[in-house]
Scaffold this motif. Sequence first.
Motif, PDB file in Angstrom:
ATOM      1  N   GLY A 158      67.726  21.911 -17.448  1.00  0.00           N
ATOM      2  CA  GLY A 158      68.126  22.235 -16.075  1.00  0.00           C
ATOM      3  C   GLY A 158      68.877  23.559 -15.974  1.00  0.00           C
ATOM      4  O   GLY A 158      69.069  24.291 -16.945  1.00  0.00           O
ATOM      5  N   ILE A 159      69.292  23.841 -14.750  1.00  0.00           N
ATOM      6  CA  ILE A 159      70.085  25.037 -14.429  1.00  0.00           C
ATOM      7  C   ILE A 159      71.433  24.514 -13.959  1.00  0.00           C
ATOM      8  O   ILE A 159      71.475  23.638 -13.083  1.00  0.00           O
ATOM      9  N   ILE A 160      72.511  25.032 -14.516  1.00  0.00           N
ATOM     10  CA  ILE A 160      73.832  24.477 -14.206  1.00  0.00           C
ATOM     11  C   ILE A 160      74.697  25.550 -13.540  1.00  0.00           C
ATOM     12  O   ILE A 160      74.837  26.657 -14.067  1.00  0.00           O
ATOM     13  N   GLU A 206      68.642  25.715 -19.514  1.00  0.00           N
ATOM     14  CA  GLU A 206      67.949  27.008 -19.338  1.00  0.00           C
ATOM     15  C   GLU A 206      68.929  28.099 -18.917  1.00  0.00           C
ATOM     16  O   GLU A 206      68.917  29.202 -19.453  1.00  0.00           O
ATOM     17  N   VAL A 207      69.746  27.795 -17.896  1.00  0.00           N
ATOM     18  CA  VAL A 207      70.629  28.817 -17.319  1.00  0.00           C
ATOM     19  C   VAL A 207      71.982  28.185 -16.983  1.00  0.00           C
ATOM     20  O   VAL A 207      72.031  27.055 -16.483  1.00  0.00           O
ATOM     21  N   ILE A 208      73.045  28.911 -17.266  1.00  0.00           N
ATOM     22  CA  ILE A 208      74.381  28.522 -16.768  1.00  0.00           C
ATOM     23  C   ILE A 208      74.879  29.702 -15.929  1.00  0.00           C
ATOM     24  O   ILE A 208      74.844  30.849 -16.386  1.00  0.00           O
ATOM     25  N   ILE A 209      75.337  29.408 -14.719  1.00  0.00           N
ATOM     26  CA  ILE A 209      75.891  30.483 -13.863  1.00  0.00           C
ATOM     27  C   ILE A 209      77.262  30.044 -13.352  1.00  0.00           C
ATOM     28  O   ILE A 209      77.456  28.876 -12.991  1.00  0.00           O
ATOM     29  N   VAL A 253      69.808  30.323 -24.360  1.00  0.00           N
ATOM     30  CA  VAL A 253      70.547  29.917 -23.161  1.00  0.00           C
ATOM     31  C   VAL A 253      70.952  31.170 -22.396  1.00  0.00           C
ATOM     32  O   VAL A 253      71.569  32.083 -22.940  1.00  0.00           O
ATOM     33  N   ARG A 254      70.582  31.199 -21.141  1.00  0.00           N
ATOM     34  CA  ARG A 254      70.917  32.360 -20.324  1.00  0.00           C
ATOM     35  C   ARG A 254      72.262  32.107 -19.650  1.00  0.00           C
ATOM     36  O   ARG A 254      72.427  31.072 -19.002  1.00  0.00           O
ATOM     37  N   VAL A 255      73.179  33.053 -19.776  1.00  0.00           N
ATOM     38  CA  VAL A 255      74.505  32.906 -19.156  1.00  0.00           C
ATOM     39  C   VAL A 255      74.665  34.031 -18.145  1.00  0.00           C
ATOM     40  O   VAL A 255      74.496  35.204 -18.476  1.00  0.00           O
ATOM     41  N   LEU A 256      74.968  33.655 -16.911  1.00  0.00           N
ATOM     42  CA  LEU A 256      75.113  34.647 -15.833  1.00  0.00           C
ATOM     43  C   LEU A 256      76.484  34.515 -15.185  1.00  0.00           C
ATOM     44  O   LEU A 256      76.980  33.396 -15.014  1.00  0.00           O
TER      45      LEU A 256
END
Length: 526
Positions: free
Chosen positions: A312-314, A335-338, A356-359
Motif C-alpha cells: 500500500g501507500i501510507i 510502496e510509498v510513504i509520504i 521503498v519510496r519516501v516522500l
Amino acid sequence: MATQPLALLSVSDKSGIVEFAQGLVQSGFGLLSTGGTYRLLKENNVAVTEVSDYTGFPEMMDGRVKTLHPKIHGGILGRRGIDDAVMSEHAIERIDLVVVNLYPFAQTIARADVTMNDAIENIDIGGPTMVRSAAKNHAHVGIVTDPADYARVLDALGNGTTLSEGLRYDLAVKAFEHTAQYDGMIANFLGSRVNETKQPETFARTLNLHFAKAEDLRYGENPHQKAAFYVEPQGTSETQASIATAQQLQGKALSYNNIADTDAALECVKAFSMPACVIVKHANPCGVAVDSDQTNAYRTAFSTDPESSFGGIIAFNRPLTAVTAKAIIDNQFVEVIIAPSIEDGVLEITGSKKNVRVLVCGDLPTPEARAAQMDYKRVNGGLLVQEQDLGFIHASDLKIVTDVQPTEAQIADLLFSWNVAKYVKSNAIVYGRNQRTIGIGAGQMSRVNSARIAAIKAEHAGLVTEGAVMASDAFFPFRDGIDNAAAVGISAIIQPGGSMRDDETIAAANEHGIAMVFTGMRHFRH
Ligand SMILES: NC(=O)c1ncn([C@@H]2O[C@H](COP(=O)(O)O)[C@@H](O)[C@H]2O)c1NC=O
C-alpha cells in the motif's frame, strides 16, 4: 548605429537585469532598451541606447506603444542572408538577442481589489510581440524570457555574441510556452466576465490550462499505456503540500499508479487535524486511524485490512518518526510513504528496503484552511470540471433524526468515519470506532453491498462491528442498509439524508435502537 549585434532588453521583472546587461556588453553586444529598463541600466553605468532614440519615435500612450516599430521588428524578424538588402535600405540593424519579460498580469488579477481597467492595462502587447518575433526567427535570434536563464545564456555566449542552434531552439520553445500561458490567463480572466455586468463567474467561456511536464513515466495505469506526469507551474496555483510538489528522498521512480494513490492518501490524511495515518490501495483508503501516538495510528490503520495494506501507500499528517518507520518496515511491504517531513534516522531504516519510496511534502494546511482547487475528469470528447470536494461537517451541523441520541463518543466516531467516507469511492460505507476504521466497503454499485463488504472485511480482520458506527457517503434509498447495519451490531449512523424514503430509514433505525444523524451533505466520489 553600431555595426555590432544588438541585444534588446525590456523587462518588467528587473531582477538580475543589470548584471546580465553588463555580461552582454562584455560579450560584445550593443544594448537597446525601453524606458524603465533603460533608466535602471543607465543608473548603473551600463552603455545602452534608448529604443525611442533608435526608432526616432517616443514611447507614447502611457507605454502602450514603445517597441512596436519596423526598426525593432524588422531587426528581430529579418532573415539573415535573405533580408539584408531591405534591412540596410531602411537602416534596420540586426537584433540578435531579445530579453523580455511581460507585464505582471497574473499578480495584477490575483489582487482582491483588481478592476477591469487594471487588468486591461496589464495586458502586455509589445512584449509578447517581440517574444514571438524572436522565437519565430530563432534560426538567428536568441530569446530570453526568464531571469533564471540569464546565467546559462552568459555561460553559453562565452566571450562572443552567438548562441548555439540548440539553445536558441530551446529558448524559443520556452518563449512560446510563456506567451501561450500568458494569453491563456488573459482569456480565462476575460472569458469568466462575459456577462453584461462583467462580474466574475467560476467557469470561463474556454478553459486554458497550462501544465509543465515533470517527467515521462515508465507506463500508465497498465504497461501498454504511455504516460507522463504534468504539474502546475510553481506559483500559478495555491496547491500546498501536494504530490506535485513533494520531494522524493528515497526509492525508485514513482509509477503512474503510485502518483495517483499517493495523491489519494495525502488528500485523505489532510482531512484530520489530530495525528493520523491513512493507508491507500487502488485509490481507496483501506485503513485509517487517528492517535496521538503515530506508531499506534499506523498499527491500527494497518489492522483494519492487513491483506489490502500489503503493497500500500501510507500517508501521515505529522513528521514521520524513526519508530514509526521501523514499525512499517518490520511489518509489511510498502510502496510509498509520504509525510510532511521525516525525523533523523528514518532514511537509514527505510533504506534497508531500497525500493521503498519516501516522500516529504512540507507542512499540511489545517483541514478547514484548504483552498479548493478545480477537479478535472476527462470524458470522451470533453472535460468535466468541478470544485474539489472540501465540504466539511462539524458536530453542530448534524441533525439527529432518531429517538436515540448519539453519545459524544459516538459523534466523534461518526465524524471520523464521515471524513474517511469522503475519500472512499462510491458507494462508500465506513465502519469505525475509537477514531479508527473497522471495515470499509468501497466502489460497489449498490450501497447495501458496500455495507456487506465492510462487515465481511471487519470479520476477516478479526475486528468486532458490534457497537461500531457507520458512515454512508450518500443517503440510503431503502431501509435494507439500516437493517444490514443492525444485523452486525452498528450503534450509530451518519448519512446525508434527503431520500424520498427517509421516513422508512428513520423508522428502521428507531426499531433497531440505532442513533442516526443527517449531515445534509453528500460525498459521492466516482
Ligand atoms: N507597448 C510596447 O511597445 C511595449 N514594448 C515592451 N513592452 C513591455 O514593457 C516592459 C518594460 O518596460 P520598461 O522598460 O519601461 O520598464 C516589458 O514588460 C515589456 O514587455 C511594452 N509594453 C506593453 O505593451
